[in-house]
Design an enzyme around this catalytic site. Structure first.
Site, PDB file in Angstrom:
ATOM      1  N   SER A  13       0.817  -1.212   0.000  1.00 51.11           N
ATOM      2  CA  SER A  13       0.000   0.000   0.000  1.00 51.11           C
ATOM      3  C   SER A  13       0.852   1.265   0.000  1.00 51.11           C
ATOM      4  O   SER A  13       0.591   2.190  -0.781  1.00 51.11           O
ATOM      5  CB  SER A  13      -0.958  -0.009   1.191  1.00 51.11           C
ATOM      6  OG  SER A  13      -0.272  -0.217   2.401  1.00 51.11           O
ATOM      7  N   ARG A  34       6.349  -8.351  -6.391  1.00 50.65           N
ATOM      8  CA  ARG A  34       6.852  -9.717  -6.220  1.00 50.65           C
ATOM      9  C   ARG A  34       5.980 -10.710  -7.001  1.00 50.65           C
ATOM     10  O   ARG A  34       6.478 -11.675  -7.583  1.00 50.65           O
ATOM     11  CB  ARG A  34       6.863 -10.063  -4.724  1.00 50.65           C
ATOM     12  CG  ARG A  34       7.403 -11.443  -4.392  1.00 50.65           C
ATOM     13  CD  ARG A  34       7.529 -11.619  -2.880  1.00 50.65           C
ATOM     14  NE  ARG A  34       6.302 -11.249  -2.189  1.00 50.65           N
ATOM     15  CZ  ARG A  34       5.257 -12.053  -2.009  1.00 50.65           C
ATOM     16  NH1 ARG A  34       5.281 -13.284  -2.511  1.00 50.65           N
ATOM     17  NH2 ARG A  34       4.186 -11.646  -1.358  1.00 50.65           N
ATOM     18  N   LYS A 193       7.629   4.233  16.663  1.00 49.83           N
ATOM     19  CA  LYS A 193       6.193   4.580  16.700  1.00 49.83           C
ATOM     20  C   LYS A 193       5.321   3.369  16.421  1.00 49.83           C
ATOM     21  O   LYS A 193       4.188   3.285  16.912  1.00 49.83           O
ATOM     22  CB  LYS A 193       5.895   5.723  15.739  1.00 49.83           C
ATOM     23  CG  LYS A 193       6.229   5.441  14.278  1.00 49.83           C
ATOM     24  CD  LYS A 193       5.039   5.007  13.451  1.00 49.83           C
ATOM     25  CE  LYS A 193       5.462   4.605  12.054  1.00 49.83           C
ATOM     26  NZ  LYS A 193       4.354   4.252  11.178  1.00 49.83           N
ATOM     27  N   ASP A 246       4.343  11.371  12.974  1.00 43.86           N
ATOM     28  CA  ASP A 246       4.151   9.971  12.609  1.00 43.86           C
ATOM     29  C   ASP A 246       3.545   9.188  13.767  1.00 43.86           C
ATOM     30  O   ASP A 246       2.672   8.336  13.586  1.00 43.86           O
ATOM     31  CB  ASP A 246       5.507   9.389  12.208  1.00 43.86           C
ATOM     32  CG  ASP A 246       5.383   8.150  11.334  1.00 43.86           C
ATOM     33  OD1 ASP A 246       4.248   7.772  10.986  1.00 43.86           O
ATOM     34  OD2 ASP A 246       6.422   7.556  11.003  1.00 43.86           O
ATOM     35  N   THR A 250      -0.085   7.197  13.591  1.00 44.31           N
ATOM     36  CA  THR A 250      -0.062   5.734  13.674  1.00 44.31           C
ATOM     37  C   THR A 250      -0.781   5.227  14.917  1.00 44.31           C
ATOM     38  O   THR A 250      -1.398   4.162  14.885  1.00 44.31           O
ATOM     39  CB  THR A 250       1.400   5.230  13.660  1.00 44.31           C
ATOM     40  OG1 THR A 250       2.075   5.817  12.548  1.00 44.31           O
ATOM     41  CG2 THR A 250       1.471   3.727  13.515  1.00 44.31           C
TER      42      THR A 250
END
Length: 333
Positions: A13, A34, A193, A246, A250
């Site tokens: 993503s 992949r 984090k 961040d 998160t």
């Protein structure tokens, strides 16, 4: 005017969303996937149905499962694979790298065993100079960025010219990059984090409120800063996008894999059950082991990280872990 050519190695993503940012900023981008069916879906349908369903990708993006073909001639090489697979993958890709390409790390983890940051792994495996490696870190939830919601990030590199080059290559009306020369701080902020987000997810599942989560976020930032300073980071980095920014995103967003994974653990699921339910890599689950070991190596106290590791890998009850944090001796902030 056309920008530099870029490859994004990894079609998850964030790798896919970052490729969209590059393309929207005027860069021709190849994505290495992949699995051939993922590459085919991107080329044929202009979407990545497995990781970013429903978001149209720009025509500047092409995809392939052939790494040599993907990397060939790319001036910007973006690494977007799970952190614990980087060393193995990169060893296969080294022969295809252009001599002066800039290597950009999107990965947020600490390698198990070696306790190296991702930029250190890149330098060790490729033999490139440290100033050829840049790190992108910030409140960058992939789905929101793919939807072109306004966001900012940090491009950290010891070579300010390279940082500026990457900054220009990813500047769009919805994505605002800032430069920084503190690679250590940016990487540690991004890695730790994820562990704190696991703790916030656990607390959420235990029906604990915003005071608890704000405490975990704030004390988690203190842990991150202590370890960062011990490793030579600038403490101010942790007050910025790669630190607090961040961390808040998160820990507070249901889009966060690590927070979601923590919620499964907080409901009493085993590591295996939580992994089966989430189906995506939650970097903090493995990184909590290496971050704990890194902290012990440098004699840094990281009590939240310690308890998260015990819940993840030693089967400790989340309630016992929370009680242990609250029972620590009192001290000045």
């Amino acid at each position: 005017m056309s920008g530099p050519t870029a490859v994004v190695l990894g079609a998850g993503s964030w790798g896919t969303a970052f490729a969209k940012v590059l393309a929207d900023a005027g860069t021709d981008v190849r994505i290495w996937a992949r699995r051939e069916q993922v590459a085919a879906a991107i080329n044929d349908t202009r979407t990545n149905p497995d990781y970013l369903p429903g978001r149209r990708l720009p025509d500047r993006i092409t995809a392939t499962s052939d790494a040599a073909k993907a990397i060939d001639g790319a001036e910007i090489v973006v690494l977007a694979v799970p952190s614990q697979t980087l060393r193995r993958n990169l060893a296969e890709w080294v022969p295809y790298l252009a001599p002066d390409s800039t290597l950009v790390s999107l990965m947020k983890g600490i390698e198990l065993g070696t306790l190296k940051r991702m930029s250190e792994v890149i330098v060790e495996v490729t033999g490139v100079a440290t100033d050829r490696v840049a790190v992108v870190s910030g409140p960058n939830l992939a789905a929101e960025i793919a939807d072109e919601q306004p966001a900012a990030t940090v491009v950290a590199c010891t070579d300010t010219d390279r940082a500026t080059l990457i900054q220009a290559a990813i500047s769009t009306p919805y994505f605002r990059p800032y430069t920084n020369d503190d690679v250590i701080g940016a990487e540690l902020g991004g890695a730790v984090k994820n562990v704190i987000a696991l703790a916030c997810g656990i607390a959420t599942a235990m029906n604990l409120g915003d005071n608890t989560k704000a405490t975990l976020i704030t004390r988690g930032l203190a842990e991150t800063s202590r370890l960062g300073v011990a490793l030579g980071a600038d403490p101010l980095t942790f007050a910025g996008l790669a630190g607090m920014g961040d961390l808040v995103a998160t820990c507070s967003s249901p889009l966060s894999r690590n927070r979601t994974f923590g919620e499964h653990l907080g409901r009493g699921e085993t590591l295996e059950e939580a992994q089966a339910a989430t189906k995506q890599t939650a970097e903090g689950v493995k990184s909590c082991l290496s971050i704990r070991d890194l902290a012990r190596r440098h004699d840094v106290e990281m009590p939240i990280t310690e308890q998260v590791e015990r819940v993840c890998h030693e089967g400790l009850s989340p309630r016992v872990a929370m009680a242990a944090l609250m029972a620590r001796s009192t001290k000045p902030e």
